[in-house]
Design a protein around this motif. Sequence first.
Motif, short mmCIF file in Angstrom:
data_model
loop_
_atom_site.label_atom_id
_atom_site.label_comp_id
_atom_site.label_asym_id
_atom_site.label_seq_id
_atom_site.Cartn_x
_atom_site.Cartn_y
_atom_site.Cartn_z
N ASP A 15 121.97 -15.80 75.12
CA ASP A 15 121.91 -15.36 76.51
C ASP A 15 120.47 -15.26 76.99
OD1 ASP A 15 124.65 -15.11 76.51
OD2 ASP A 15 124.62 -12.95 76.11
N GLY A 16 120.15 -15.92 78.10
CA GLY A 16 118.85 -15.79 78.74
C GLY A 16 117.76 -16.69 78.18
N LEU A 17 117.95 -17.27 77.00
CA LEU A 17 116.88 -18.08 76.40
C LEU A 17 116.69 -19.40 77.15
CD1 LEU A 17 114.78 -18.02 74.14
CD2 LEU A 17 116.39 -19.33 72.75
N GLN A 18 117.77 -20.06 77.49
CA GLN A 18 117.69 -21.34 78.20
C GLN A 18 116.92 -21.18 79.51
OE1 GLN A 18 118.91 -24.28 77.04
NE2 GLN A 18 118.29 -25.43 78.83
N GLU A 19 117.16 -20.08 80.21
CA GLU A 19 116.47 -19.84 81.48
C GLU A 19 114.97 -19.65 81.28
OE1 GLU A 19 119.17 -18.12 80.46
OE2 GLU A 19 120.69 -18.87 81.85
N ARG A 20 114.56 -19.11 80.14
CA ARG A 20 113.14 -18.84 79.89
C ARG A 20 112.37 -20.03 79.34
NH1 ARG A 20 111.32 -13.52 80.16
NH2 ARG A 20 109.37 -14.63 80.35
N ILE A 21 112.99 -20.78 78.41
CA ILE A 21 112.24 -21.86 77.75
C ILE A 21 112.85 -23.25 77.93
CG2 ILE A 21 111.31 -20.27 76.04
CD1 ILE A 21 113.18 -21.63 74.00
N ARG A 84 117.12 -9.48 69.63
CA ARG A 84 118.19 -8.55 70.00
C ARG A 84 119.29 -8.62 68.94
NH1 ARG A 84 119.57 -10.70 75.90
NH2 ARG A 84 119.69 -12.52 74.59
N SER A 85 120.05 -7.56 68.84
CA SER A 85 121.17 -7.58 67.91
C SER A 85 122.18 -8.62 68.38
CB SER A 85 121.83 -6.21 67.81
OG SER A 85 122.55 -5.93 69.00
N PHE A 86 122.95 -9.14 67.45
CA PHE A 86 123.95 -10.15 67.80
C PHE A 86 124.93 -9.58 68.83
CE2 PHE A 86 127.95 -12.47 66.97
CZ PHE A 86 127.52 -13.71 67.43
N ALA A 87 125.27 -8.30 68.68
CA ALA A 87 126.19 -7.66 69.63
C ALA A 87 125.62 -7.65 71.05
CB ALA A 87 126.48 -6.24 69.18
N ASP A 88 124.29 -7.70 71.17
CA ASP A 88 123.63 -7.70 72.49
C ASP A 88 123.18 -9.09 72.91
OD1 ASP A 88 123.96 -4.96 72.86
OD2 ASP A 88 122.11 -4.50 71.77
N GLY A 89 123.68 -10.14 72.25
CA GLY A 89 123.37 -11.51 72.66
C GLY A 89 122.22 -12.15 71.92
N GLY A 90 121.69 -11.51 70.87
CA GLY A 90 120.59 -12.08 70.09
C GLY A 90 121.06 -12.62 68.75
N LEU A 91 120.11 -12.81 67.84
CA LEU A 91 120.41 -13.36 66.51
C LEU A 91 120.59 -12.30 65.44
CD1 LEU A 91 117.85 -16.31 66.19
CD2 LEU A 91 120.31 -16.48 66.56
N ASP A 92 119.93 -11.15 65.57
CA ASP A 92 119.87 -10.17 64.49
C ASP A 92 121.25 -9.63 64.14
OD1 ASP A 92 118.44 -8.82 62.56
OD2 ASP A 92 117.90 -7.16 63.87
N GLY A 93 121.62 -9.79 62.87
CA GLY A 93 122.91 -9.30 62.40
C GLY A 93 124.03 -10.31 62.50
N TYR A 94 123.72 -11.55 62.89
CA TYR A 94 124.77 -12.57 63.03
C TYR A 94 125.42 -12.87 61.68
CZ TYR A 94 127.10 -17.01 63.63
OH TYR A 94 128.04 -18.01 63.63
#
Length: 140
Positions: A15-21, A84-94
């Motif tokens: 989430d949000g990465l495509q918009e930034r990079i 960010r944690s996976f639960a929040d749309g990031g990679l950490d904890g996937y």
Amino acid sequence: MSIVTALVAKLRTLDGLQERIGDRITPQQARQKSPYPRVTYLRVSRTPVNHLKGPSGEVGARIQLDVWAEDHATANDVAALLSRSFADGGLDGYSGTVGGYKVSRLWLSDEQDFFEPPQDGRDIGIYRVSQDWMIWFTRH
């Protein structure tokens, strides 16, 4: 497909990465004139797990993600999207299946800030946030 390629495919869905990079995620280094911010990736190490009967099939790897930007705030903002944690749309904890691999755990192991001085006579250098990620996986 390697585990690194599979992880990059997962990275592109955050989430949000495509918009930034945009699509600026490249192996090891980017073209010198490519725009910022951008992310580069590198497999630092790969450690197969063995036991007395031979390989267990489980593998651990350290993958480095570097966020590059023209200012400190942007570099840290993009890095925060990744960590960010996976639960929040990031990679950490996937954990799950990606690209033919069963990932038992993916986590952020280390993060550092760097400043790269200008190499071309410009006044402005480049900011880098370097993240080390640990991933444990088996071929699915």
